[in-house]
Design a protein around this motif. Structure first.
Motif, PDB file in Angstrom:
ATOM      1  N   UNK A   1       0.834  -1.192  -0.206  1.00  0.00           N
ATOM      2  CA  UNK A   1       0.132   0.053   0.085  1.00  0.00           C
ATOM      3  C   UNK A   1       0.897   1.322   0.062  1.00  0.00           C
ATOM      4  N   UNK A   2       1.948   1.142   0.910  1.00  0.00           N
ATOM      5  CA  UNK A   2       2.695   2.262   0.917  1.00  0.00           C
ATOM      6  C   UNK A   2       3.526   2.623  -0.561  1.00  0.00           C
ATOM      7  N   UNK A   3       3.988   1.503  -1.045  1.00  0.00           N
ATOM      8  CA  UNK A   3       4.696   1.806  -2.482  1.00  0.00           C
ATOM      9  C   UNK A   3       3.884   2.227  -3.354  1.00  0.00           C
ATOM     10  N   UNK A   4       2.533   1.623  -3.562  1.00  0.00           N
ATOM     11  CA  UNK A   4       1.846   2.299  -4.434  1.00  0.00           C
ATOM     12  C   UNK A   4       1.232   3.659  -4.237  1.00  0.00           C
ATOM     13  N   UNK A   5       0.935   4.121  -3.069  1.00  0.00           N
ATOM     14  CA  UNK A   5       0.361   5.197  -2.573  1.00  0.00           C
ATOM     15  C   UNK A   5       1.563   6.211  -3.120  1.00  0.00           C
ATOM     16  N   UNK A   6       3.091   5.953  -2.576  1.00  0.00           N
ATOM     17  CA  UNK A   6       3.902   6.829  -2.746  1.00  0.00           C
ATOM     18  C   UNK A   6       4.235   7.148  -4.101  1.00  0.00           C
TER      19      UNK A   6
ATOM     20  N   UNK B   1      11.953   2.090   0.046  1.00  0.00           N
ATOM     21  CA  UNK B   1      11.071   0.720   0.616  1.00  0.00           C
ATOM     22  C   UNK B   1      11.387  -0.357  -0.323  1.00  0.00           C
ATOM     23  N   UNK B   2      11.335  -0.159  -1.705  1.00  0.00           N
ATOM     24  CA  UNK B   2      11.651  -1.422  -2.734  1.00  0.00           C
ATOM     25  C   UNK B   2      12.704  -0.968  -3.675  1.00  0.00           C
ATOM     26  N   UNK B   3      14.123  -0.934  -3.435  1.00  0.00           N
ATOM     27  CA  UNK B   3      15.001  -0.416  -4.505  1.00  0.00           C
ATOM     28  C   UNK B   3      15.077  -0.997  -5.622  1.00  0.00           C
ATOM     29  N   UNK B   4      14.370  -2.250  -5.695  1.00  0.00           N
ATOM     30  CA  UNK B   4      14.329  -3.150  -7.145  1.00  0.00           C
ATOM     31  C   UNK B   4      13.045  -3.088  -8.087  1.00  0.00           C
ATOM     32  N   UNK B   5      12.271  -2.189  -7.537  1.00  0.00           N
ATOM     33  CA  UNK B   5      10.971  -1.720  -7.947  1.00  0.00           C
ATOM     34  C   UNK B   5      11.165  -0.960  -9.454  1.00  0.00           C
ATOM     35  N   UNK B   6      11.054  -1.342 -10.634  1.00  0.00           N
ATOM     36  CA  UNK B   6      11.363  -0.423 -11.663  1.00  0.00           C
ATOM     37  C   UNK B   6      10.452   0.758 -11.726  1.00  0.00           C
TER      38      UNK B   6
END
Length: 146
Positions: A55-60, A86-91
């Motif tokens: 949720x945090x990733x998508x919202x940010x 939060x997720x350094x590999x998220x393209x």
């Protein structure tokens, strides 16, 4: 009285809803960070922590895109960097970060973020960024003919 978790989820719901105005309180990315009960070590928390992280990733990411569209680049970069932490590999987060830099005319910074992402992706997974991401930066780097 609301909890931090309720505030985070409510803000995320507003940011992820289609359309709508970006309210002043939703531009603060701080509520979209943090761990769920970090001092606890319970098995049931693993799934809840991952749910919150997503949720945090998508919202940010959504916040970064909205701020970018408003031309509020420093705030957009901050939101994208928080998602990247939060997720350094998220393209998709790296793509948003690179797009922000390109929108503000900072091709060198876009190249820098692409290099960082390429390095981490290769080191961690032995993968390269997608051709679509590489093409974004390549297209912006082409010098106009005089």
């Amino acid at each position: 009285m609301t909890t931090d978790l309720q505030q985070c989820r409510a803000q995320a719901a507003r940011l992820l809803a289609p359309g709508g105005e970006l309210s002043v309180e939703d531009t603060n990315s701080s509520p979209l960070t943090g761990d769920l009960l970090p001092a606890w070590d319970e098995d049931w928390l693993l799934i809840e922590r991952e749910r919150l992280r997503q949720v945090q990733l998508h919202a940010l990411e959504a916040l970064a895109v909205r701020l970018r569209n408003l031309g509020r680049y420093p705030e957009a970069i901050d939101a994208a960097l928080r998602a990247k932490a939060i997720e350094p590999l998220r393209e998709s987060v790296h793509a948003v970060l690179i797009d922000i830099c390109l929108d503000e005319g900072n091709v060198a910074a876009a190249h820098g973020y692409l290099r960082q992402y390429s390095s981490v992706l290769w080191t961690e997974l032995g993968l390269r960024p997608s051709p679509r991401l590489l093409e974004r930066v390549r297209d912006a780097s082409r010098l106009p003919r005089l």
